[in-house]
Scaffold this active site. Sequence first.
Site, PDB file in Angstrom:
ATOM      1  N   CYS A 193     -34.619  34.806  34.210  1.00 14.09           N
ATOM      2  CA  CYS A 193     -35.651  34.682  35.484  1.00 14.09           C
ATOM      3  C   CYS A 193     -35.120  35.072  36.677  1.00 14.09           C
ATOM      4  O   CYS A 193     -33.693  35.334  36.717  1.00 14.09           O
ATOM      5  CB  CYS A 193     -36.234  33.586  35.366  1.00 14.09           C
ATOM      6  SG  CYS A 193     -35.237  32.233  35.884  1.00 14.09           S
ATOM      7  N   THR A 229     -31.348  31.158  34.449  1.00 10.31           N
ATOM      8  CA  THR A 229     -31.738  31.659  35.863  1.00 10.31           C
ATOM      9  C   THR A 229     -30.827  32.828  36.334  1.00 10.31           C
ATOM     10  O   THR A 229     -29.541  32.702  35.998  1.00 10.31           O
ATOM     11  CB  THR A 229     -31.724  30.536  36.717  1.00 10.31           C
ATOM     12  OG1 THR A 229     -30.447  30.059  37.215  1.00 10.31           O
ATOM     13  CG2 THR A 229     -32.450  29.237  36.397  1.00 10.31           C
ATOM     14  N   ASP A 230     -31.248  33.650  37.272  1.00 14.41           N
ATOM     15  CA  ASP A 230     -30.243  34.281  37.843  1.00 14.41           C
ATOM     16  C   ASP A 230     -29.386  33.695  38.714  1.00 14.41           C
ATOM     17  O   ASP A 230     -29.599  32.689  39.119  1.00 14.41           O
ATOM     18  CB  ASP A 230     -31.119  35.519  38.587  1.00 14.41           C
ATOM     19  CG  ASP A 230     -30.127  36.894  38.837  1.00 14.41           C
ATOM     20  OD1 ASP A 230     -28.818  36.756  38.560  1.00 14.41           O
ATOM     21  OD2 ASP A 230     -30.595  37.775  39.096  1.00 14.41           O
ATOM     22  N   CYS A 231     -28.175  34.252  39.003  1.00 15.27           N
ATOM     23  CA  CYS A 231     -27.180  33.384  39.637  1.00 15.27           C
ATOM     24  C   CYS A 231     -27.504  32.961  41.154  1.00 15.27           C
ATOM     25  O   CYS A 231     -27.757  33.958  41.946  1.00 15.27           O
ATOM     26  CB  CYS A 231     -25.680  34.148  39.636  1.00 15.27           C
ATOM     27  SG  CYS A 231     -25.248  34.495  37.758  1.00 15.27           S
ATOM     28  N   ALA A 233     -30.373  31.651  41.876  1.00 19.42           N
ATOM     29  CA  ALA A 233     -31.587  31.667  42.108  1.00 19.42           C
ATOM     30  C   ALA A 233     -32.095  30.507  42.590  1.00 19.42           C
ATOM     31  O   ALA A 233     -33.218  30.204  43.226  1.00 19.42           O
ATOM     32  CB  ALA A 233     -32.405  32.142  40.934  1.00 19.42           C
TER      33      ALA A 233
END
Length: 705
Positions: A193, A229-231, A233
């Site tokens: 995401c 999750t994107d880092c 985020a």
Amino acid sequence: MANSDKLANLVNNAPGFTRLGLAAYQWWNEALHGVAHNRGNTWGGTFNAATQFPQAITTGAAFDDELIEQIGAAIGAECRAWANNGRSHLDFWTPNINPFRDPRWGRGHETPGEDALRNRKYAEAYVRGMQGNASTHRVIATCKHFAAYDLEGAGSTTRFNFDAKVSTQDLAEYYLPPFQGCARDAKAGSVMCSYNAVNGVPACANAYLMDTVLRGHWNWTDNNQYVVTDCDAVYYIGNANGGHRYKSSYAQAVGAAFEAGSDNICWASGGTAPDPAAAFNQKQFSQATLDRMMVRQYQGLISAGYFDGPSGHYRSLGASNTNTDSAKALALKAAEAGMVLLRNEGNFLPVNLTGLASSVAMIGFWANKADEMLGGYSGDPPFKHDPLTAAKGMGIAVNYANGPIAQANGDTSAAMAAAQNADVILYFGGIDNSVEKESGDRTSISWPAGQLALIQRLAALGKPVVVVKLGTHVDDTPLLALPNVKAILWAGYPGQDGGTAVLNIITGATAPAGRLPMTMYPSAYVNQAPVTNMALRPSGTYPGRTYRWYDGAVFPFGFGLHYTNFSVLPGKFPSTFSIQDLLASCDETYLDLCPFAPLPITVANTGVRSSDYVALAFVSGSFGPAPAPRKTLATYRRFHNVTAGSNQTASLTWTLGNLGRVDANGNRVLYPGNYTVLFDEPTTASISFTLAGTEVTLDRWPQPS
């Protein structure tokens, strides 16, 4: 497993379960176009190099799904070899399939291009190749970034706080189809995401995206699939400065992400490390959610054979499976296949560079910038062949001089001196977004002033100039006004053997057949379309986006010249179809996958050189919701090695979903009406047919609450 153990393992750098004998696990591994440098991959010893294929924007231009699947398989084999030898782990955060909506986006080169169908088919092919067809995945592919992510930074608006306002129609029609192909049809093991919000809700806390659409509507419900999750985020979901401030505390942000459908939090370095235990103790997410996340993550590892021992599937892959001769040959083939010839005045190319009376001038900073030719998310290749290195290896007499990157008043005396006595001037230039700050996008898509001034001075010498564009989009309008700029070749980011590929194209050892995977806009476009406007359709002074809606390209999506001449002859095709009969004969679970009648075409090479040819078939018509798009890519096929004077006949396959239009509620509907199929760009042939009967909804889109 005690709750304390579970909670500690909800982050990318998972410590494992010492009591149960489970080792620490790093979920963050990268392989966008080859094994890359990142947290999870350890380089050294016999694992000091990995094949670096061209970036996705270049391989996207090949329009060859078989090639993409082969690349995915080669990368997957190297990734697994690294994992088997303790150099990485089994899940890799690739591919990036967000549509390249705006030419300013700094990460657009990581994607296959701007078209939803092209990106979808790319995703399916890459995931099939990378994961493999066995019941045990070679490695786990992760499609990113879900969803509507294509902005890094525009003033105070950044990827960490941007709220993408997207209509349900545009979401279902454009931004999400690549993920549908990835998750529903190719069954990727993971999805990432994104940082941004979608219609007010951060993507990594967006239950509509992750639960209603991804797991519900697309039936992505196997327990061996997880969302990461994107880092950082999740940090920006909370009350962090510069973030969404969607929740008032970090603990609440963690809980919101987990309850909405995220399963693992990546933390890079921004802000504070995530603390799932604190969020759980504050009752921000439930015991059932905690257990569900554990099941998803570890069954994902089961699907990749993590627990299968030394005799497990794919465990035999080792150092001998990296940098193989076949992988190196594939990297070169991919680079050649993705290069796009944009101009060739008087058929100047191909040119014999070894038969010239004097030297070839090679000018520009890209000529010997092998690292930049790899693009972002790269590792160390077994070799790096930039154009200068390749020319020397081919025995081409070269007089090289550097050139300016951006500055308008730099010293170009060396470049002009190199060009004075040359028969042919090869200029290597363009913009390298991969080395810009990742937090920012471009504000201009013009040729940098210093580079343009040098090209103009070189052209004024009266010698033929070939401009090789590397990197991403710039407006070529000024170059088209220079008669001595005989040829323009776009190469993108061609990877470890990019220099060889460029010279093979220029000299005619290989014929160009790539097609632009994105619109090349005029420089004024950046003043007409705010980067934050996600709408596709034009309105008022807003010009719209992509080839489907924008009419004014310098070079349009799908454009590409050849060294020979081709003609396309459509075969016999029925003039009328009954919508109800088409549906009655379909046994697909998803109606949008119901096959339509194959489209027979014959491609004839009427010139004197053998070449590949990419057949593009667009659909147009006034049926469905207004306004109708100019045209829509419905199917494509790459014909290989059509020899001079011969022809090849094949059928283009497509589905009813490729003919459907999306209404205001996001439903994909097959409408009755008169359809026209347009072949090639620009159009060289067409056929028409009629769909009779009553409209049918092929895909009923779930409505946001």
